[in-house]
Design a protein around this motif. Structure first.
Motif, PDB file in Angstrom:
ATOM      1  N   SER A  29       0.818  -1.222   0.000  1.00 21.23           N
ATOM      2  CA  SER A  29       0.000   0.000   0.000  1.00 21.23           C
ATOM      3  C   SER A  29       0.848   1.268   0.000  1.00 21.23           C
ATOM      4  CB  SER A  29      -0.940   0.006   1.207  1.00 21.23           C
ATOM      5  OG  SER A  29      -0.222   0.257   2.396  1.00 21.23           O
ATOM      6  N   ILE A  30       2.091   1.183   0.466  1.00 18.05           N
ATOM      7  CA  ILE A  30       2.946   2.390   0.468  1.00 18.05           C
ATOM      8  C   ILE A  30       4.035   2.328  -0.601  1.00 18.05           C
ATOM      9  CG2 ILE A  30       2.535   2.943   2.917  1.00 18.05           C
ATOM     10  CD1 ILE A  30       5.303   1.704   3.521  1.00 18.05           C
ATOM     11  N   SER A  31       3.965   1.338  -1.488  1.00 17.56           N
ATOM     12  CA  SER A  31       4.979   1.245  -2.552  1.00 17.56           C
ATOM     13  C   SER A  31       4.557   2.089  -3.743  1.00 17.56           C
ATOM     14  CB  SER A  31       5.167  -0.207  -2.979  1.00 17.56           C
ATOM     15  OG  SER A  31       3.991  -0.698  -3.570  1.00 17.56           O
ATOM     16  N   SER A  32       5.553   2.732  -4.353  1.00 18.63           N
ATOM     17  CA  SER A  32       5.249   3.537  -5.538  1.00 18.63           C
ATOM     18  C   SER A  32       4.907   2.629  -6.714  1.00 18.63           C
ATOM     19  CB  SER A  32       6.437   4.445  -5.877  1.00 18.63           C
ATOM     20  OG  SER A  32       7.615   3.671  -6.025  1.00 18.63           O
ATOM     21  N   SER A  33       5.642   1.534  -6.851  1.00 17.38           N
ATOM     22  CA  SER A  33       5.312   0.489  -7.823  1.00 17.38           C
ATOM     23  C   SER A  33       6.027  -0.786  -7.393  1.00 17.38           C
ATOM     24  CB  SER A  33       5.728   0.892  -9.241  1.00 17.38           C
ATOM     25  OG  SER A  33       7.137   1.020  -9.310  1.00 17.38           O
TER      26      SER A  33
ATOM     27  N   THR B 228     -13.560  12.890  -0.892  1.00 18.42           N
ATOM     28  CA  THR B 228     -14.800  13.067  -0.117  1.00 18.42           C
ATOM     29  C   THR B 228     -15.703  11.841  -0.206  1.00 18.42           C
ATOM     30  OG1 THR B 228     -15.790  14.198  -1.999  1.00 18.42           O
ATOM     31  CG2 THR B 228     -14.808  15.583  -0.297  1.00 18.42           C
ATOM     32  N   ARG B 229     -15.695  11.153  -1.349  1.00 17.89           N
ATOM     33  CA  ARG B 229     -16.540   9.963  -1.481  1.00 17.89           C
ATOM     34  C   ARG B 229     -16.111   8.875  -0.500  1.00 17.89           C
ATOM     35  NH1 ARG B 229     -15.821   8.380  -7.479  1.00 17.89           N
ATOM     36  NH2 ARG B 229     -13.717   8.885  -6.822  1.00 17.89           N
ATOM     37  N   PHE B 230     -14.788   8.685  -0.351  1.00 18.39           N
ATOM     38  CA  PHE B 230     -14.287   7.689   0.608  1.00 18.39           C
ATOM     39  C   PHE B 230     -14.657   8.080   2.032  1.00 18.39           C
ATOM     40  CE2 PHE B 230     -10.983   6.739   3.735  1.00 18.39           C
ATOM     41  CZ  PHE B 230     -11.103   5.357   3.785  1.00 18.39           C
ATOM     42  N   LEU B 231     -14.468   9.370   2.362  1.00 21.97           N
ATOM     43  CA  LEU B 231     -14.763   9.824   3.723  1.00 21.97           C
ATOM     44  C   LEU B 231     -16.251   9.662   4.045  1.00 21.97           C
ATOM     45  CD1 LEU B 231     -12.502  12.999   3.905  1.00 21.97           C
ATOM     46  CD2 LEU B 231     -12.096  10.774   4.959  1.00 21.97           C
ATOM     47  N   GLN B 232     -17.119   9.962   3.074  1.00 19.84           N
ATOM     48  CA  GLN B 232     -18.553   9.782   3.303  1.00 19.84           C
ATOM     49  C   GLN B 232     -18.902   8.306   3.481  1.00 19.84           C
ATOM     50  OE1 GLN B 232     -20.271  11.675  -0.108  1.00 19.84           O
ATOM     51  NE2 GLN B 232     -20.114  13.744   0.752  1.00 19.84           N
ATOM     52  N   ALA B 233     -18.328   7.446   2.622  1.00 22.07           N
ATOM     53  CA  ALA B 233     -18.595   6.004   2.732  1.00 22.07           C
ATOM     54  C   ALA B 233     -18.060   5.460   4.056  1.00 22.07           C
ATOM     55  CB  ALA B 233     -17.949   5.264   1.557  1.00 22.07           C
ATOM     56  N   PHE B 234     -16.874   5.919   4.463  1.00 21.08           N
ATOM     57  CA  PHE B 234     -16.281   5.477   5.725  1.00 21.08           C
ATOM     58  C   PHE B 234     -17.144   5.922   6.905  1.00 21.08           C
ATOM     59  CE2 PHE B 234     -13.104   5.925   9.187  1.00 21.08           C
ATOM     60  CZ  PHE B 234     -12.716   4.603   9.263  1.00 21.08           C
TER      61      PHE B 234
ATOM     62  N   ILE C  87      -2.720   9.757   0.988  1.00 21.90           N
ATOM     63  CA  ILE C  87      -3.132  11.173   0.914  1.00 21.90           C
ATOM     64  C   ILE C  87      -4.328  11.315  -0.026  1.00 21.90           C
ATOM     65  CG2 ILE C  87      -2.403  13.468   0.144  1.00 21.90           C
ATOM     66  CD1 ILE C  87       0.458  12.647   1.118  1.00 21.90           C
ATOM     67  N   LYS C  88      -4.262  10.655  -1.191  1.00 25.47           N
ATOM     68  CA  LYS C  88      -5.389  10.716  -2.137  1.00 25.47           C
ATOM     69  C   LYS C  88      -6.646  10.111  -1.531  1.00 25.47           C
ATOM     70  CE  LYS C  88      -2.684  10.691  -6.398  1.00 25.47           C
ATOM     71  NZ  LYS C  88      -2.253   9.900  -7.556  1.00 25.47           N
ATOM     72  N   LEU C  89      -6.477   9.004  -0.826  1.00 23.33           N
ATOM     73  CA  LEU C  89      -7.630   8.327  -0.226  1.00 23.33           C
ATOM     74  C   LEU C  89      -8.279   9.194   0.851  1.00 23.33           C
ATOM     75  CD1 LEU C  89      -9.169   5.585  -0.201  1.00 23.33           C
ATOM     76  CD2 LEU C  89      -7.675   4.925   1.674  1.00 23.33           C
ATOM     77  N   LEU C  90      -7.453   9.782   1.719  1.00 25.61           N
ATOM     78  CA  LEU C  90      -7.986  10.555   2.849  1.00 25.61           C
ATOM     79  C   LEU C  90      -8.490  11.936   2.447  1.00 25.61           C
ATOM     80  CD1 LEU C  90      -5.372   9.534   5.557  1.00 25.61           C
ATOM     81  CD2 LEU C  90      -7.731   8.739   5.344  1.00 25.61           C
ATOM     82  N   THR C  91      -8.184  12.368   1.226  1.00 21.37           N
ATOM     83  CA  THR C  91      -8.729  13.649   0.751  1.00 21.37           C
ATOM     84  C   THR C  91      -9.896  13.449  -0.214  1.00 21.37           C
ATOM     85  OG1 THR C  91      -7.018  13.663  -0.973  1.00 21.37           O
ATOM     86  CG2 THR C  91      -6.573  14.926   1.040  1.00 21.37           C
TER      87      THR C  91
END
Length: 200
Positions: A41-45, A67-73, A61-65
């Motif tokens: 999950s933290i590897s670039s590739s 809004t759809r993920f935050l609402q679903a969570f 960072i992309k996941l936690l910013t």
């Protein structure tokens, strides 16, 4: 005699070391998939090599910013916490009544509480959908249907954990002592029994 004692101590130390080695090995084996998933999950590739090409926190960072993920969570947390609170509010007084007033019903309750495990999930989900669909309140397509479903899934686990805690305390003696000191049954339940059940 002293030699015998020394031999016993050495045997106990070697047994303890062996048991620790077994436990640490099992824990290590169980941690491998978790650590590997985290590294991925933290590897670039991460291609055909054993190790990743590099590390980055961009995915988090992309996941936690998002809004759809935050609402679903947030919705998921709301559904889970509500289902668990509903389970505690309904199951805790029911178990108290069974253990304090009708202790002979405990065996019947143990059989009833295993029914969600006996019924296949496909059958129970179809039954729950029909039950909720026929309700006067429209629940289909709302979070409340999930709360009701999670409640039925969590019920056996909740009942067993709290029932074990009730078996661990001396309920009758605690209630008798509380009544002798002038507490009502409700006061004794809330102020004495519930704090003793914290671990459960």
């Amino acid at each position: 005699m002293q030699t015998r004692t020394t031999q016993i101590r050495k045997s106990q130390i070697s047994n303890a070391a062996f048991h620790k080695a077994v436990v640490y090995s099992i824990v290590g084996i169980m941690l491998i998939p978790i650590v590997a998933t985290f590294l991925y999950s933290i590897s670039s590739s991460w291609g055909a090599t054993i190790t990743p090409d590099g590390f980055t926190l961009d995915w988090y960072i992309k996941l936690l910013t998002d809004t759809r993920f935050l609402q679903a969570f947030g919705r998921s947390l709301f559904i889970c916490i509500t289902a668990l609170l509903l389970s505690v509010v309904l199951v805790l007084p029911a178990i108290f009544v069974v253990f304090y007033y009708f202790p002979k019903l405990d065996k019947l309750m143990n059989i009833l509480i295993l029914l969600p495990f006996a019924v296949p999930p496909v059958v129970s989900s179809v039954g729950l959908l029909q039950l909720y669909a026929d309700s006067d309140i429209s629940l289909i397509g709302t979070p409340w249907i999930l709360i009701g479903t999670y409640f039925t899934i969590a019920l056996p686990f909740m009942y067993r954990a709290i029932a074990n805690s009730f078996e661990a305390i001396n309920l009758q003696d605690l209630m008798d002592a509380a009544h002798l000191l002038g507490a009502s049954t409700t006061q004794a339940f809330l102020m004495i029994i519930v704090p003793n059940l914290k671990k459960g």
